[in-house]
Design a protein around this motif. Sequence first.
Motif, mmCIF file in Angstrom:
data_model
loop_
_atom_site.group_PDB
_atom_site.id
_atom_site.type_symbol
_atom_site.label_atom_id
_atom_site.label_comp_id
_atom_site.label_asym_id
_atom_site.label_seq_id
_atom_site.Cartn_x
_atom_site.Cartn_y
_atom_site.Cartn_z
ATOM 1 N N SER A 10 0.820 -1.202 0.000
ATOM 2 C CA SER A 10 0.000 0.000 0.000
ATOM 3 C C SER A 10 0.858 1.257 0.000
ATOM 4 O O SER A 10 0.581 2.206 -0.744
ATOM 5 N N ASN A 11 1.908 1.267 0.805
ATOM 6 C CA ASN A 11 2.781 2.440 0.882
ATOM 7 C C ASN A 11 3.565 2.669 -0.400
ATOM 8 O O ASN A 11 4.026 3.776 -0.660
ATOM 9 N N SER A 12 3.716 1.615 -1.207
ATOM 10 C CA SER A 12 4.422 1.777 -2.479
ATOM 11 C C SER A 12 3.493 2.279 -3.585
ATOM 12 O O SER A 12 3.906 2.409 -4.732
ATOM 13 N N GLY A 13 2.222 2.536 -3.231
ATOM 14 C CA GLY A 13 1.299 3.123 -4.183
ATOM 15 C C GLY A 13 0.367 2.147 -4.869
ATOM 16 O O GLY A 13 -0.455 2.548 -5.689
ATOM 17 N N SER A 14 0.442 0.873 -4.548
ATOM 18 C CA SER A 14 -0.425 -0.118 -5.182
ATOM 19 C C SER A 14 -1.693 -0.315 -4.350
ATOM 20 O O SER A 14 -1.658 -0.264 -3.127
ATOM 21 N N SER A 15 -2.792 -0.568 -5.035
ATOM 22 C CA SER A 15 -4.045 -0.854 -4.337
ATOM 23 C C SER A 15 -4.388 -2.346 -4.389
ATOM 24 O O SER A 15 -5.481 -2.745 -4.007
ATOM 25 N N LYS A 16 -3.443 -3.166 -4.850
ATOM 26 C CA LYS A 16 -3.691 -4.601 -4.954
ATOM 27 C C LYS A 16 -3.765 -5.258 -3.585
ATOM 28 O O LYS A 16 -3.073 -4.843 -2.652
ATOM 29 N N ALA A 17 -4.590 -6.280 -3.491
ATOM 30 C CA ALA A 17 -4.667 -7.100 -2.282
ATOM 31 C C ALA A 17 -3.550 -8.139 -2.339
ATOM 32 O O ALA A 17 -2.852 -8.279 -3.348
ATOM 33 N N LEU A 18 -3.396 -8.879 -1.252
ATOM 34 C CA LEU A 18 -2.330 -9.874 -1.133
ATOM 35 C C LEU A 18 -2.906 -11.211 -0.727
ATOM 36 O O LEU A 18 -3.728 -11.288 0.191
ATOM 37 N N VAL A 19 -2.499 -12.254 -1.420
ATOM 38 C CA VAL A 19 -2.738 -13.617 -0.974
ATOM 39 C C VAL A 19 -1.361 -14.174 -0.656
ATOM 40 O O VAL A 19 -0.461 -14.163 -1.498
#
Length: 126
Positions: free
Chosen positions: A89-98
């Motif tokens: 998130s802090n790197s600018g991505s809005s992707k979720a994590l599995v």
Amino acid sequence: MEASDPAFPVRHTALSSVIKGHKTEIVISSYEDHFLVIATQIGAMGTILQARKEESVSVDSTFSVTVVFGKRDEPMLVACARQLIEHISNSGSSKALVLSLGLRDHSLGTLKGIVSAVVEKLVEVT
């Protein structure tokens, strides 16, 4: 050892490392809306967690981490997923994590080593 096959339709990277005396295989894949991270010392998937940034109107970010399969009584695994989703998130991505963790050792040192290795390689698949 690093690998990234340009013919494979999903951007990914793989590495092998020794973390706290255990050979650890890590694969990071970047899908359209998720990162999939598999870290194993046992040759199997292990505990699978899902982590995401919650959308809210407040200034402070909140993150949710849930155990999908596996050990639900291991707070260090949840902490590992939280560290990774915060970094994403802090790197600018809005992707979720599995996140899949098949580990022999659930110590703080092992999980810090995994987070460090993943954060270093995450740049290659974004």
